[in-house]
Design a protein around this motif. Structure first.
Motif, PDB file in Angstrom:
ATOM      1  N   GLN A  53       0.821  -1.214   0.000  1.00 58.78           N
ATOM      2  CA  GLN A  53       0.000   0.000   0.000  1.00 58.78           C
ATOM      3  C   GLN A  53       0.854   1.262   0.000  1.00 58.78           C
ATOM      4  OE1 GLN A  53      -2.393  -0.502   3.495  1.00 58.78           O
ATOM      5  NE2 GLN A  53      -3.797  -1.940   2.527  1.00 58.78           N
ATOM      6  N   GLU A  54       1.939   1.251   0.766  1.00 59.30           N
ATOM      7  CA  GLU A  54       2.816   2.428   0.837  1.00 59.30           C
ATOM      8  C   GLU A  54       3.486   2.703  -0.506  1.00 59.30           C
ATOM      9  OE1 GLU A  54       4.807   5.770   2.342  1.00 59.30           O
ATOM     10  OE2 GLU A  54       3.015   4.714   3.011  1.00 59.30           O
ATOM     11  N   VAL A  55       3.989   1.654  -1.157  1.00 62.68           N
ATOM     12  CA  VAL A  55       4.608   1.826  -2.480  1.00 62.68           C
ATOM     13  C   VAL A  55       3.558   2.304  -3.475  1.00 62.68           C
ATOM     14  CG1 VAL A  55       5.754   0.629  -4.396  1.00 62.68           C
ATOM     15  CG2 VAL A  55       6.460   0.181  -2.038  1.00 62.68           C
ATOM     16  N   ASP A  56       2.371   1.711  -3.441  1.00 65.17           N
ATOM     17  CA  ASP A  56       1.275   2.102  -4.329  1.00 65.17           C
ATOM     18  C   ASP A  56       0.920   3.576  -4.132  1.00 65.17           C
ATOM     19  OD1 ASP A  56      -1.874   2.389  -4.755  1.00 65.17           O
ATOM     20  OD2 ASP A  56      -1.179   0.761  -6.038  1.00 65.17           O
ATOM     21  N   ARG A  57       0.790   3.989  -2.881  1.00 65.02           N
ATOM     22  CA  ARG A  57       0.425   5.380  -2.567  1.00 65.02           C
ATOM     23  C   ARG A  57       1.463   6.352  -3.124  1.00 65.02           C
ATOM     24  NH1 ARG A  57       1.687   9.152   1.049  1.00 65.02           N
ATOM     25  NH2 ARG A  57       3.226   7.866   2.101  1.00 65.02           N
ATOM     26  N   ARG A  58       2.730   6.040  -2.916  1.00 62.64           N
ATOM     27  CA  ARG A  58       3.789   6.943  -3.377  1.00 62.64           C
ATOM     28  C   ARG A  58       3.872   7.001  -4.899  1.00 62.64           C
ATOM     29  NH1 ARG A  58       8.912   6.823   0.757  1.00 62.64           N
ATOM     30  NH2 ARG A  58       7.710   6.599   2.684  1.00 62.64           N
ATOM     31  N   ILE A  59       3.716   5.864  -5.553  1.00 63.38           N
ATOM     32  CA  ILE A  59       3.767   5.847  -7.025  1.00 63.38           C
ATOM     33  C   ILE A  59       2.626   6.676  -7.597  1.00 63.38           C
ATOM     34  CG2 ILE A  59       3.382   4.380  -9.059  1.00 63.38           C
ATOM     35  CD1 ILE A  59       5.097   2.238  -7.657  1.00 63.38           C
ATOM     36  N   HIS A  60       1.434   6.507  -7.058  1.00 60.67           N
ATOM     37  CA  HIS A  60       0.267   7.191  -7.617  1.00 60.67           C
ATOM     38  C   HIS A  60       0.152   8.652  -7.195  1.00 60.67           C
ATOM     39  CE1 HIS A  60      -0.709   2.986  -8.537  1.00 60.67           C
ATOM     40  NE2 HIS A  60      -1.135   3.545  -9.654  1.00 60.67           N
ATOM     41  N   ARG A  61       1.128   9.137  -6.414  1.00 60.09           N
ATOM     42  CA  ARG A  61       1.220  10.561  -6.097  1.00 60.09           C
ATOM     43  C   ARG A  61       2.251  11.258  -6.980  1.00 60.09           C
ATOM     44  NH1 ARG A  61       2.388  11.086   0.054  1.00 60.09           N
ATOM     45  NH2 ARG A  61       3.155  13.055  -0.726  1.00 60.09           N
ATOM     46  N   ASP A  71      -0.685  11.525 -16.386  1.00 56.01           N
ATOM     47  CA  ASP A  71      -1.047  10.556 -17.419  1.00 56.01           C
ATOM     48  C   ASP A  71      -2.286   9.755 -17.049  1.00 56.01           C
ATOM     49  OD1 ASP A  71       1.099  11.467 -18.806  1.00 56.01           O
ATOM     50  OD2 ASP A  71       2.208   9.584 -18.824  1.00 56.01           O
ATOM     51  N   GLY A  72      -2.703   9.825 -15.804  1.00 53.60           N
ATOM     52  CA  GLY A  72      -3.900   9.113 -15.361  1.00 53.60           C
ATOM     53  C   GLY A  72      -3.760   7.599 -15.445  1.00 53.60           C
ATOM     54  N   VAL A  73      -2.531   7.116 -15.308  1.00 53.53           N
ATOM     55  CA  VAL A  73      -2.288   5.680 -15.434  1.00 53.53           C
ATOM     56  C   VAL A  73      -2.414   5.010 -14.065  1.00 53.53           C
ATOM     57  CG1 VAL A  73       0.217   5.823 -15.137  1.00 53.53           C
ATOM     58  CG2 VAL A  73      -0.732   3.981 -16.461  1.00 53.53           C
ATOM     59  N   LYS A  74      -2.898   3.776 -14.077  1.00 49.05           N
ATOM     60  CA  LYS A  74      -3.001   2.975 -12.861  1.00 49.05           C
ATOM     61  C   LYS A  74      -1.956   1.869 -12.967  1.00 49.05           C
ATOM     62  CE  LYS A  74      -4.883   1.308  -9.070  1.00 49.05           C
ATOM     63  NZ  LYS A  74      -4.180   1.656  -7.865  1.00 49.05           N
ATOM     64  N   ILE A  75      -0.925   1.966 -12.133  1.00 53.38           N
ATOM     65  CA  ILE A  75       0.161   0.991 -12.146  1.00 53.38           C
ATOM     66  C   ILE A  75      -0.143  -0.083 -11.100  1.00 53.38           C
ATOM     67  CG2 ILE A  75       2.621   0.646 -11.664  1.00 53.38           C
ATOM     68  CD1 ILE A  75       3.010   3.539 -12.759  1.00 53.38           C
ATOM     69  N   ARG A  76      -0.029  -1.341 -11.516  1.00 58.53           N
ATOM     70  CA  ARG A  76      -0.265  -2.446 -10.590  1.00 58.53           C
ATOM     71  C   ARG A  76       1.011  -2.704  -9.801  1.00 58.53           C
ATOM     72  NH1 ARG A  76       0.978  -7.384  -9.928  1.00 58.53           N
ATOM     73  NH2 ARG A  76       1.997  -7.601 -11.945  1.00 58.53           N
ATOM     74  N   VAL A  77       0.871  -2.624  -8.479  1.00 59.50           N
ATOM     75  CA  VAL A  77       2.015  -2.798  -7.589  1.00 59.50           C
ATOM     76  C   VAL A  77       1.973  -4.219  -7.021  1.00 59.50           C
ATOM     77  CG1 VAL A  77       3.123  -1.969  -5.479  1.00 59.50           C
ATOM     78  CG2 VAL A  77       2.014  -0.341  -7.032  1.00 59.50           C
ATOM     79  N   PRO A  78       3.044  -4.993  -7.238  1.00 54.51           N
ATOM     80  CA  PRO A  78       3.074  -6.379  -6.737  1.00 54.51           C
ATOM     81  C   PRO A  78       3.324  -6.434  -5.231  1.00 54.51           C
ATOM     82  CG  PRO A  78       5.168  -5.830  -7.715  1.00 54.51           C
ATOM     83  CD  PRO A  78       4.274  -4.638  -7.939  1.00 54.51           C
ATOM     84  N   THR A  84       9.164  -6.797  -7.941  1.00 54.16           N
ATOM     85  CA  THR A  84       9.421  -6.859  -9.383  1.00 54.16           C
ATOM     86  C   THR A  84       8.094  -7.085 -10.097  1.00 54.16           C
ATOM     87  OG1 THR A  84       9.843  -9.232  -9.217  1.00 54.16           O
ATOM     88  CG2 THR A  84      11.769  -7.783  -9.125  1.00 54.16           C
ATOM     89  N   ASN A  85       8.105  -6.906 -11.385  1.00 54.88           N
ATOM     90  CA  ASN A  85       6.943  -7.158 -12.244  1.00 54.88           C
ATOM     91  C   ASN A  85       5.762  -6.238 -11.966  1.00 54.88           C
ATOM     92  OD1 ASN A  85       8.380  -9.297 -13.443  1.00 54.88           O
ATOM     93  ND2 ASN A  85       7.724 -10.678 -11.833  1.00 54.88           N
ATOM     94  N   PHE A  86       6.025  -4.930 -12.005  1.00 52.53           N
ATOM     95  CA  PHE A  86       4.943  -3.961 -11.901  1.00 52.53           C
ATOM     96  C   PHE A  86       4.116  -4.024 -13.170  1.00 52.53           C
ATOM     97  CE2 PHE A  86       7.858  -2.566  -8.759  1.00 52.53           C
ATOM     98  CZ  PHE A  86       7.123  -1.847  -7.827  1.00 52.53           C
ATOM     99  N   VAL A 135      10.959   5.475  -6.265  1.00 50.73           N
ATOM    100  CA  VAL A 135      10.061   5.217  -5.137  1.00 50.73           C
ATOM    101  C   VAL A 135      10.550   3.994  -4.369  1.00 50.73           C
ATOM    102  CG1 VAL A 135       7.731   4.457  -4.508  1.00 50.73           C
ATOM    103  CG2 VAL A 135       8.033   6.332  -6.132  1.00 50.73           C
ATOM    104  N   LEU A 136      10.879   2.925  -5.082  1.00 52.33           N
ATOM    105  CA  LEU A 136      11.368   1.706  -4.426  1.00 52.33           C
ATOM    106  C   LEU A 136      12.617   1.981  -3.603  1.00 52.33           C
ATOM    107  CD1 LEU A 136      11.022  -1.322  -6.864  1.00 52.33           C
ATOM    108  CD2 LEU A 136       9.874  -0.943  -4.688  1.00 52.33           C
ATOM    109  N   LYS A 137      13.543   2.749  -4.151  1.00 54.29           N
ATOM    110  CA  LYS A 137      14.776   3.056  -3.433  1.00 54.29           C
ATOM    111  C   LYS A 137      14.457   3.780  -2.122  1.00 54.29           C
ATOM    112  CE  LYS A 137      19.316   5.118  -4.015  1.00 54.29           C
ATOM    113  NZ  LYS A 137      20.241   5.814  -4.894  1.00 54.29           N
TER     114      LYS A 137
END
Length: 90
Positions: free
Chosen positions: A13-21, A28-35, A52-54, A67-69
């Motif tokens: 959830q934390e990685v997802d939140r940061r990516i989508h901010r 771009d309004g893209v929804k990235i799937r976070v594994p 891996t494998n976003f 974000v991952l770093k």
């Protein structure tokens, strides 16, 4: 720096939140799937997980890596497992 620990769901959830901010992702309004994070032996920095494998991430690899770093520097994956033998035990 001592890392805080999170379970797999909270870390995801934390990685997802940061990516989508990120501005580029929002624009771009893209929804990235976070594994889900995968447990690994601690690396040279002491981090014990990786992702891996976003999904739907083409063109955003550098942003995701940033974000991952940052998140890997702040958090470790909790290795505690709950004992599910007695569901009534607190």
């Amino acid at each position: 720096m001592i890392r805080k620990t999170l379970n797999a769901s909270r870390l995801q959830q934390e990685v997802d939140r940061r990516i989508h901010r990120l501005q580029e992702v929002v624009e771009d309004g893209v929804k990235i799937r976070v594994p889900r994070p995968q447990l690994q032996e601690p690396d040279k920095t002491g981090c014990n997980w990786n992702m891996t494998n976003f999904g739907n991430a083409v063109g955003f690899e550098r942003d995701i890596e940033g974000v991952l770093k940052a998140v890997r520097a702040e958090y470790n994956l909790s290795t505690e497992t709950k004992d599910t033998s007695n569901p009534f035990e607190v």
